[in-house]
Design an enzyme around this catalytic site. Structure first.
Site, short mmCIF file in Angstrom:
data_model
loop_
_atom_site.label_atom_id
_atom_site.label_comp_id
_atom_site.label_asym_id
_atom_site.label_seq_id
_atom_site.Cartn_x
_atom_site.Cartn_y
_atom_site.Cartn_z
N TYR A 126 3.60 6.43 11.04
CA TYR A 126 3.97 5.06 11.65
C TYR A 126 4.88 4.28 10.63
O TYR A 126 5.32 3.36 11.19
CB TYR A 126 2.90 4.43 11.82
N HIS B 123 -3.92 4.65 4.23
CA HIS B 123 -4.87 3.62 4.43
C HIS B 123 -6.09 4.33 3.52
O HIS B 123 -6.84 3.88 2.53
CB HIS B 123 -5.46 3.66 5.81
N ARG C 70 0.81 -1.16 -0.03
CA ARG C 70 0.00 0.12 0.05
C ARG C 70 0.92 1.25 0.08
O ARG C 70 1.41 1.65 1.09
CB ARG C 70 -0.81 -0.03 1.19
#
Lengths: 324, 370
Positions: B279, B270, B266
């Protein structure tokens, strides 16, 4: 006309419907060879075979999730949840998926099915074989919830539910599975959903009940009659969408209301019924509405007859409401 | 690939496009020039739309978008491998597949705006479209719920003597849900014609795969359910097609379900609501940019001589024009009528919804749509 109990009447409804419509499949735990732990599906496996009466792995979420997929394909699944107490693993599929499918797809994916499950106490089943969880489902937009109280209604309402375009939760009051008996026509007939019936006519107090507690309400009404209080007992049959006209008409006549249900009181269906009556026919009321219900505790084992709103607890509520 | 029969689970990752850019003839699905060009165009279109929608969200013109940046090969390749009669049960990150299968672009963009022409009548967030005519399911946000439904759907098809297959999409995070276990178990027991397509993109919002499982691979989870698992390079669109086709054919033959783990990444957040810089280290992302599935496929087409610079320019200009036009139309389309709020809860509105609809219609209006 044959005499049947509730188990036989539901079984007969399934047989009649499955003969007529080969899209109908029954699936669940132990529904096959053994015919269900209450024998409601007895004989169907032999008659319709393994592809239409399907024993599944022990997973309520899987049973309902797979049934949703079948319904999307165009079949009419009738999942059985062995006890309503075990329905919670399927709650996400019922609430997030089943109830919303038609709406969230703009009408492209209706999701028609009938989920059958035994409900209620008085069978020495303790916490996990006794609950009556209608309020959890009535609160969810998109579900119909029914609870018949006699064999005639049980068969006619199951056939009506199977013909209904929306998902229906069909609650079977297991305490009266074999105790309630009556004449049941052979073949096909329906009892329309969303119609209550007047189980006992009366002038003084309206009593609303359903399922196994109907008989407790009727017993209390007979005892109240001996004390000069004439109760009208309404058997809701379909809990949601409720037959609001029947309730209004009765309360307009009596001016007094007592609601009976097994489930705990707080946020129970009785709260909604009382609110509806207060909002809609307040000026006909001559006394505060009352609820006679299970207590706000987990369902108990040894003391279950103290927990249930049986006739001995309903009677004083009727007399006090009549005389308030 | 014959050394990897779909009857058991293997750790090896299936690839078609080798490091030198040439295809492995043993696995190459052998697409025609026309198919190769169509597939590549769909991948590029998906990316152009993604980029445009992220911009729209940043400009405040739509509320949300959940994109597929870097995952186009896994998403488009799997959908491309389906036959006309097969069905897709999407997660929420596969709009490109839906477009490939027949969701009209305008209807998809209408969904991004929740307007009156949105097929779900403005009732769901962006990217929660539906399209029955494309044999594409309805989308919900809870993780994994579509899996047992795809099993039930495929099972029903088999019971009705229809050889349709249902392919279900989900991410690596969904393998932690009870739904994954339940669906794989039912599929194994009843040998349903279901293809489980796991997009292992490394991240479930901010949680890496190491926090989803201690298993060595996701494909290996199939062993527990008697469902063969296969791992495929999810950034190699030809490998994804080859593996998915075999799983579809196997299901259609009545041999049961397959679990496909497509290894991809990815590249974006998100969703537009997420900031991956909080993160994960950018250094983790860089190698995946090198493996970009679109660049990789274009190099292959260039080597075959079936795609030119001018083809590329034309495609991108056309894709950009189409999405801009669809956006312009969608933005000008009115919101759904108030009455639609009460449609489709039930087939026919019961008394309480009739009353509530009247209450809404006669009541005061909300200050603004947003």
């Amino acid at each position: 006309m044959p005499q049947m109990n509730m188990v036989q009447a539901i079984n007969d409804a399934l047989r009649v419907a499955m003969k007529k419509d080969d899209r109908i499949v029954v699936l669940g735990e132990d529904v096959g060879k053994v015919g269900g732990v209450f024998r409601v599906t007895a004989g169907l496996y032999d008659e319709f075979g393994d592809d239409r009466v399907i024993d599944t792995p022990l997973s309520e979420g899987g049973i309902v999730g797979a049934a949703i997929g079948m319904a999307l394909y165009g079949m009419v699944p009738v999942p059985e949840i062995q006890f309503a107490d075990f329905i919670w693993p399927a709650y996400d599929q019922i609430v997030s998926e089943l109830a919303k499918y038609r709406y969230r797809s703009g009408g492209e994916y209706p999701c028609k099915m009938v989920i059958r499950t035994p409900v209620g106490g008085g069978i020495r089943g303790g916490h996990y074989h006794s609950q009556h969880p209608e309020a959890h489902f009535i609160h969810v937009a998109g579900l119909k919830v029914v609870c018949p109280s006699n064999p005639y209604d049980a068969k006619g309402m199951l056939l009506a539910a199977l013909a209904d375009p929306d998902p229906v939760l069909y609650f079977e009051p297991k305490r009266i599975y074999r105790a309630a008996k009556g004449d049941v026509p052979e073949g096909e007939y329906t009892v329309p959903l969303e119609s209550a019936s007047v189980a006992r006519e009366g002038r003084d107090v309206t009593v609303i009940a359903y399922g196994a507690m109907l008989y407790e309400a009727l017993d209390a009404a007979e005892r109240a009659a001996q004390e000069g209080v004439d109760c009208e007992v309404i058997d809701l049959r379909t809990l949601w969408p409720v037959d609001i006209r029947a309730i209004e008409a009765s309360v307009e006549k009596t001016g007094r209301l007592v609601v009976v249900h097994e489930a705990p009181r707080t946020c129970g269906f009785g709260a909604e019924l009382v609110s509806l009556v207060v909002e809609r026919v307040f000026f006909h009321l001559q006394a505060p509405p009352r609820r006679v219900t299970g207590f706000d505790t987990p369902f108990p084992y040894t003391l279950e007859m103290e927990y249930l709103p049986l006739s001995h607890r309903i009677l004083p509520a009727l007399l006090e409401t009549a005389r308030a | 690939m014959d050394s990897q029969p779909l009857t058991e689970t293997h750790d090896e990752i299936v690839r078609v496009l080798r490091d030198d850019g040439t295809p492995d003839p043993a696995v190459d699905p052998g697409l025609s020039t026309e198919e190769l060009r169509k597939l590549y165009s769909a991948m590029v279109r998906t990316r152009v739309i993604d980029e445009r929608l992220v911009t729209l969200q940043r400009q405040g013109r739509i509320g949300f978008h959940i994109g597929s940046l870097g995952e186009e090969a896994a998403i488009l390749g799997s959908a491309f491998a389906l036959r006309e009669r097969d069905w897709g049960f999407p997660c929420y990150r596969e709009f490109g597949a839906a477009l490939l299968r027949g969701l009209p672009l305008q209807r998809f963009i209408d969904n991004m705006f929740g307007n009156a022409n949105d097929l779900v009548k403005g009732r769901q967030m962006p990217d929660h479209y539906t399209c029955r005519q494309a044999r594409w399911g309805s989308i919900s946000s809870p993780i994994g719920t579509q899996m047992s439904q795809a099993v039930g759907f495929a099972w029903a098809a088999r019971l009705r003597k229809d050889d349709a297959v249902a392919l279900v999409y989900f991410g690596d995070g969904s393998t932690s849900s009870n739904e994954f276990h339940v669906a794989m178990n039912f599929a194994g027991v009843f040998r349903t014609p279901t293809v489980f397509f796991c997009r292992n993109n490394g991240w479930a919002i901010s949680v890496p795969v190491e926090r989803q499982t201690a298993s060595r691979t996701f494909a290996g989870k199939g062993i527990a359910y008697g469902v063969p698992g296969v791992r495929v390079d999810g950034n190699d669109v030809l490998a994804v097609i080859a593996v998915t086709r075999r799983a579809v054919e196997r299901a259609a033959r009545g041999e049961g379900a397959t679990l496909i783990e497509a290894l991809t990444y990815r590249v974006g957040g998100h969703s537009t609501s997420d900031d991956p810089n909080r993160y994960r280290d950018k250094k983790e992302v860089d190698p995946w940019l090198e493996r970009d599935p679109i660049e990789r496929f274009r190099r292959h087409l260039g080597r075959l001589g079936v795609w030119s610079e001018s083809d590329e320019d034309t495609l991108r200009a056309e894709a950009d024009r189409q999405v801009r036009e669809a956006i312009a139309v969608a933005e000008k389309t009115a919101p759904p009528q108030l009455e639609t709020l009460f449609e489709d809860v039930f087939a026919d509105p019961p008394w309480h919804l009739v009353e509530q609809r009247a209450e809404l219609l006669r009541g005061p209006r909300a200050p603004s749509a947003h």
